[in-house]
Motif scaffolding. Sequence first.
Motif, PDB file in Angstrom:
ATOM      1  N   UNK A  84       2.990  -9.289   2.927  1.00 60.06           N
ATOM      2  CA  UNK A  84       2.115  -8.203   3.091  1.00 60.06           C
ATOM      3  C   UNK A  84       2.898  -6.917   3.548  1.00 60.06           C
ATOM      4  N   UNK A  85       3.573  -7.399   4.318  1.00 58.51           N
ATOM      5  CA  UNK A  85       4.550  -6.473   5.170  1.00 58.51           C
ATOM      6  C   UNK A  85       5.476  -5.708   4.222  1.00 58.51           C
ATOM      7  N   UNK A  86       6.168  -6.520   3.592  1.00 56.81           N
ATOM      8  CA  UNK A  86       6.917  -6.235   2.536  1.00 56.81           C
ATOM      9  C   UNK A  86       6.355  -5.332   1.171  1.00 56.81           C
ATOM     10  N   UNK A  87       5.222  -5.667   0.794  1.00 56.26           N
ATOM     11  CA  UNK A  87       4.431  -4.790   0.124  1.00 56.26           C
ATOM     12  C   UNK A  87       4.096  -3.294   0.496  1.00 56.26           C
ATOM     13  N   UNK A  88       3.863  -3.508   1.770  1.00 54.43           N
ATOM     14  CA  UNK A  88       3.211  -2.148   2.282  1.00 54.43           C
ATOM     15  C   UNK A  88       4.570  -1.507   2.375  1.00 54.43           C
ATOM     16  N   UNK A  89       5.793  -2.045   2.833  1.00 52.32           N
ATOM     17  CA  UNK A  89       6.720  -1.172   3.026  1.00 52.32           C
ATOM     18  C   UNK A  89       7.495  -0.551   1.661  1.00 52.32           C
ATOM     19  N   UNK A  90       7.295  -1.600   0.769  1.00 52.92           N
ATOM     20  CA  UNK A  90       7.831  -0.938  -0.528  1.00 52.92           C
ATOM     21  C   UNK A  90       6.833  -0.063  -1.143  1.00 52.92           C
ATOM     22  N   UNK A  91       5.813  -0.194  -1.080  1.00 55.99           N
ATOM     23  CA  UNK A  91       4.827   0.769  -1.747  1.00 55.99           C
ATOM     24  C   UNK A  91       4.690   2.068  -0.975  1.00 55.99           C
ATOM     25  N   UNK A  92       4.417   2.049   0.393  1.00 55.14           N
ATOM     26  CA  UNK A  92       4.086   3.227   1.238  1.00 55.14           C
ATOM     27  C   UNK A  92       5.149   3.782   1.693  1.00 55.14           C
ATOM     28  N   UNK A  93       6.254   2.994   2.244  1.00 58.08           N
ATOM     29  CA  UNK A  93       7.208   3.779   2.658  1.00 58.08           C
ATOM     30  C   UNK A  93       8.583   3.964   1.817  1.00 58.08           C
ATOM     31  N   UNK A  94       8.808   2.790   1.423  1.00 60.23           N
ATOM     32  CA  UNK A  94      10.162   2.937   0.271  1.00 60.23           C
ATOM     33  C   UNK A  94      10.080   3.648  -0.724  1.00 60.23           C
ATOM     34  N   UNK A 116      14.638  -7.383   6.637  1.00 58.30           N
ATOM     35  CA  UNK A 116      13.521  -8.099   5.876  1.00 58.30           C
ATOM     36  C   UNK A 116      13.744  -8.879   4.705  1.00 58.30           C
ATOM     37  N   UNK A 117      15.026  -8.578   4.012  1.00 59.45           N
ATOM     38  CA  UNK A 117      15.562  -9.627   3.317  1.00 59.45           C
ATOM     39  C   UNK A 117      15.977 -10.847   3.514  1.00 59.45           C
ATOM     40  N   UNK A 118      16.632 -10.636   4.746  1.00 59.74           N
ATOM     41  CA  UNK A 118      17.225 -11.791   5.564  1.00 59.74           C
ATOM     42  C   UNK A 118      16.001 -12.917   6.036  1.00 59.74           C
ATOM     43  N   UNK A 119      15.033 -12.288   6.492  1.00 64.86           N
ATOM     44  CA  UNK A 119      13.717 -13.007   6.894  1.00 64.86           C
ATOM     45  C   UNK A 119      13.109 -13.701   5.807  1.00 64.86           C
ATOM     46  N   UNK A 120      13.034 -12.874   4.766  1.00 64.39           N
ATOM     47  CA  UNK A 120      12.415 -13.545   3.395  1.00 64.39           C
ATOM     48  C   UNK A 120      13.346 -14.635   3.018  1.00 64.39           C
ATOM     49  N   UNK A 121      14.400 -14.542   2.858  1.00 61.26           N
ATOM     50  CA  UNK A 121      15.437 -15.724   2.394  1.00 61.26           C
ATOM     51  C   UNK A 121      15.249 -16.672   3.298  1.00 61.26           C
ATOM     52  N   UNK A 122      15.152 -16.539   4.683  1.00 57.36           N
ATOM     53  CA  UNK A 122      14.916 -17.648   5.614  1.00 57.36           C
ATOM     54  C   UNK A 122      13.659 -18.570   5.327  1.00 57.36           C
ATOM     55  N   UNK A 123      12.690 -17.821   5.019  1.00 59.79           N
ATOM     56  CA  UNK A 123      11.511 -18.713   4.810  1.00 59.79           C
ATOM     57  C   UNK A 123      11.486 -19.205   3.298  1.00 59.79           C
ATOM     58  N   UNK A 124      12.180 -18.575   2.514  1.00 65.36           N
ATOM     59  CA  UNK A 124      12.150 -19.217   1.086  1.00 65.36           C
ATOM     60  C   UNK A 124      13.077 -20.553   1.317  1.00 65.36           C
TER      61      UNK A 124
END
Length: 965
Positions: A84-94, A116-124
């Motif tokens: 959700x955080x990434x989606x909001x970042x990409x859509x609203x800020x990015x 955020x990409x590092x955090x996403x990769x760690x979770x994946x």
Amino acid sequence: MEILTETVKVIVEKIVGYTIGAVGSQLDYLISYKKNVDNLSNKVGDLEDARDSVQRKVQAATFNVEEIEPNVQRWQTRVQGITAEVQEFVEKEGQAKLKCFNLKARYQIGKKAHKMGLAVKELKDKADTFHTVGHRVPIEGDTTISTKGYEDFESRKSIFDGVMKALKDENIPAIGVCGMGGLGKTMLVGKIATQAKVDTLFERIVTVVVSQTPNLKQIQKDVAKQLQISEFKDEDADFQKAHLLRKRLKKEKILLIIDDIWAELDLEDLGISFGDGQKGIKLLLTSRFRDVLGIYMDAKEIFYVGVLSHNESVYLFSKIVGDLVENLNLQSTMIEVVKECDGLPIAITTVANALKNQKNPNVWKDALRQLKRANPTQIKGMHEKVYSSIKFSYKFLSKEAQSLFLFCSSFEEDEVIEIDLLWRYLVGLDFFEDVYKMEDVRNRVHTLVESLKVSCLLLEGYRSGTFKMHDVIRDVAIYIADKEKEMLTIRSSEDSEKMSNMRKLKESIGIALFQAKFSELPKRLECPRLNFIILGDKENSLRIPNHFFEGAKELKVLVLMRVSLPLPSSLSFLQNLQTLALLNCESEDIALIGELKNLKALVLVDSKIKQLPMGIRQLTQLQLLDLRRCSELEAIPSNVLSNLKKLEEIHMNRSFNQWQVDGEITERSNARVSELDHLSQLTTLCIHIPNPKILPKALLFGKLVRYEILIGPKWYWNWDRDRNVEFEISRILKIDLDRRFQEDDGIKILLKTCEYLNLAPGKGIKNILYEVNKEGFPRLKHLYIQNSVEIQYIIDSIGFQRVAFPVLELLSLVNMVNLEKICHNQLAMGSFHNLRKLEMRKCDNLIFVFSSSLLECFSQLQEIDIEDCKVMSTIVAVERKHGLQVNDDIISDTIDFAQLRSLNLKTLPNLLGFCSNVDSQPLFNKKIVITFTRTHFKAEHEFDFHLYGNYLLVIHYCKVKSLIS
């Protein structure tokens, strides 16, 4: 000075290195900001795939009644948050800042996207470590002993009270209950265990059954399993196992029930002892023989269970036959019949069940005559009245039921028998008249098993689709089979008298030997009349003698269990064989099977085979192919299945799914799904098709009576359904569905006919009804929908006038992030009218569950489970002329959930109440359980429980400002 200079030089070089590295990273954030954002989106896509994979495992574990591991739950929560955080970042800020040339904004975007990409990769990467996602929760202090039909007779009360008193006495470590077979010792002990559990006398209750031929290693293993000793391994030495068990028994106060002991057991060798440091283990033992308990098992208190009194016997008999005796004026005859049963519960129940529907007085009189004249037998531990009563009930059976009853005695003592293995064996025996199809055999066996249960000749098993045979009844059945049908049941290979009696072997039509020592088997059977053999390997080492089957050419059914070496060459002599079952076998070379030209049923359940031999295509009479749980099966040669024209049933649960795709080049030429189109008689199919593009033709699906079909790469077989009763729900479909192939005629047929549907909707599907099925799913009983990002409504009734889901019993909605309503607009009367349970999890866009105008459709609901729905404010929203209302104005609508018994609400942070507003009339007519977990009520809201009627409230981890109770 030089030393100092060199030191300064090194420090300066490091500082410069760090500075350049840091500056390089900062410049990379600025220069590659767009690349970082794109990489972030790709990584989130990978994470979502991993999330969906884990969710499938979680759902499979949930359906398997497992508790999800906390680390998996935390991972799912973190994934949900960061997605959700990434989606909001990409859509609203990015996206907004990408259009500008502000260097500072680009730098901030690049840096944040990178982190955020590092955090996403760690979770994946973490998802790859979840080999299992759940575990079975043990039933604490439970007992597997059934107490169904127990009567609290006065003759049992003193024993019950005496045992309970002894259980509380710390000076009595072992208690015995003895009495002849058929008196109900086991049921009495089960009732005692139940009361001990209620009184919390023990922290855990463990039950094992010994029987006449005890397997000490299995007893030890069963105890360890119930005590949850995870380190208990088959390969461990005996002293290691005993040591583990001995240490574990010191940890808790345990009641160990050892049922049906026939001879001395060396419990000390197993690790069951009463030495110093024991916290409070007690033994409760049952046996037919008092000396076994007193002399060999050292029971300090022994209670003898005798026969029922005359009045108790009459009461029990009358309870079973009902008003029939009084209506036919048969009181005097009944008293005489009861007298012949001699106070034995098993005799009374079997005879009463045989007579309870007999309205002809002459039948009752003839029954009395038979009971008086029956010849007793010298079965060990048997009472002559038990034999005569069971023999009498046996004579009342049809010929088919008699044959099935005697065949069931071939199974091991105390074995829980699966009906769906039993009927497969019986395919090859001529037990039934006018039964030729597999479906007919299955139905007939299920019917006969139920009739034998009604007659009290078979008992319910511990799980659905199974049954047991009381050991006393089994003894009588073995005796009858031996005398009348020449079926020879050899309990163990140590039973040398029977094994060496060649005359007996030659006359036998059946042999059952479950714990065989292959080294002691005859080199060659001389059994010209033999119809069936059930043979299990005890040593798991030696092979069956090569010439073993040469003298048994009339053999029709062969069941081999735990065979690990090549099959004997004499198998090819069995040209009359119609059923071959290899259960849990490790033999890779099964080419000989191809020579059994008359085979009707081939069952290879739980066997470790890697491929089917090409010779299988010669089995042109084959009607049933069962490959369940052959998890290592990777190859079925092409054109094998298509050549088996008479196949009616194919079962590949948890087995082969590597179907060849047209045009695809692989190492081996495997079977194609399209080969199934050649099987015109196929009516049952259990199969996994990972690639939806290679489906068979619709004509095949249109003929199926029963199926379990998985379509899509990531589906899992339901373990519980596979291990228990087969096809309680007879049409099961799990499917990844999107616009690309939902118009396929075969898919349409499956969606129209299925009773259980697990649906993962893909792109382009916004509602289930109409878009997925235009007929309202007329047969669907269970519906699971998961992982949809587009579905807005389950039903959009605009332009749809049919009754929707008329027989649906369960609706489960999981991870439906765009779901706005279950129903949009009005429903036809009768829709959802049979719905009993509703489950909803992670429906992030759902504000309410029901609108008040549609409640009548959900009047049969018994359970509602709602979890992790972020914006949900109410369960029921009241409709107004100008839309839905979710405030607290008083209204006069009547909201009735008369059948609701359980309301479970978990992690609903915005919940205001059950209903947007209610009047003073209670919502629930009968007592229900309301459970709140992590549900934070709004501070300004009062949850008015007094309006909900009769309830039991359970609250876990909730912040509640105010409650009115």
